[in-house]
Scaffold this motif. Structure first.
Motif, PDB file in Angstrom:
ATOM      1  N   THR A 109      -4.968  12.640   0.129  1.00 46.72           N
ATOM      2  CA  THR A 109      -4.590  12.650   1.540  1.00 46.72           C
ATOM      3  C   THR A 109      -3.096  12.363   1.661  1.00 46.72           C
ATOM      4  N   ARG A 117       0.809  -1.224   0.000  1.00 45.05           N
ATOM      5  CA  ARG A 117       0.000   0.000   0.000  1.00 45.05           C
ATOM      6  C   ARG A 117       0.831   1.258   0.000  1.00 45.05           C
ATOM      7  N   THR A 173       0.151  10.464   3.662  1.00 42.82           N
ATOM      8  CA  THR A 173       0.440   9.227   4.380  1.00 42.82           C
ATOM      9  C   THR A 173       1.850   9.287   4.935  1.00 42.82           C
ATOM     10  N   MET A 182      -2.791   9.779  -4.267  1.00 39.00           N
ATOM     11  CA  MET A 182      -3.799   9.754  -5.328  1.00 39.00           C
ATOM     12  C   MET A 182      -5.189  10.114  -4.791  1.00 39.00           C
ATOM     13  N   ASP A 183      -5.420   9.831  -3.505  1.00 38.11           N
ATOM     14  CA  ASP A 183      -6.734  10.113  -2.921  1.00 38.11           C
ATOM     15  C   ASP A 183      -6.802  11.485  -2.267  1.00 38.11           C
TER      16      ASP A 183
END
Length: 185
Positions: A126, A98, A128, A123-124
């Motif tokens: 947000t 991931r 990480t 890509m979303d």
């Protein structure tokens, strides 16, 4: 003529004095780095790197590319839990950690002589921390269902490009929608 010589020599003398002062102000880290480099240079001179006639590592990488570089290739993921029990998934292609991204996760900015590494959204949209590398995902071989699993904390996975017939794998429980029997030989 003497004035010309003094004028011409002045910058040279200043350079020599400047270099001398600079060498006197080496930090302890500078001194240790120089010692490390000097040691490395000595060892390389005494023991230069050998030259291989053939690279088994390159062969293995090229075989990996031949194996997994085809559309439609299935992977057989066998998972062993803390009790030594096995289960399996059959996925399209390789399971993907991931923490892998298609876009850069960081951007380097240079300003005022400094460098800053800035996080970039995924890509979303947000951010990480990159701590999701023990979580893998993929898609079921026949139903295209999304599947995700984690490794670590007494769980391991073994990846093959064919079903395994060894006893521990042959008795593995089906964990996903697709069974070994569902896949054409």
């Amino acid at each position: 003529m003497r004035k010309f010589v003094r004028t011409a020599l002045a910058p040279v003398v200043a350079l020599v004095v400047g270099l001398a002062l600079t060498s006197c102000t080496d930090s302890s880290q500078d001194k240790e780095n120089k010692a490390k480099q000097k040691g490395y240079d000595h060892l390389v001179a005494q023991q230069p790197a050998g030259r291989m006639e053939y690279s088994p590592t390159r062969e293995a990488i090229n075989q990996w590319v031949k194996t997994w570089g085809k559309r439609g290739k299935l992977s057989y993921v066998y998972i062993q839990n803390a009790n030594g029990e096995y289960g399996y998934f059959i996925m399209k292609g390789l399971p993907v950690p991931r923490c892998k991204m298609l876009t850069p996760t960081e951007k380097v900015e240079h300003s005022d002589g400094g460098v800053a590494v800035l996080a970039q959204p995924g890509m979303d949209g947000t951010y990480t921390t990159g701590s999701t590398c023990n979580a893998y995902y993929g898609f079921d071989a026949t139903t295209n269902a999304y599947m995700e699993f984690t490794v670590g904390t007494n769980q391991s996975f073994f990846l093959f490009d064919k079903p395994m017939s060894m006893p521990e794998y042959a008795s593995a429980k089906q964990l996903g929608p697709t069974s070994v029997k569902d896949v054409p030989k």
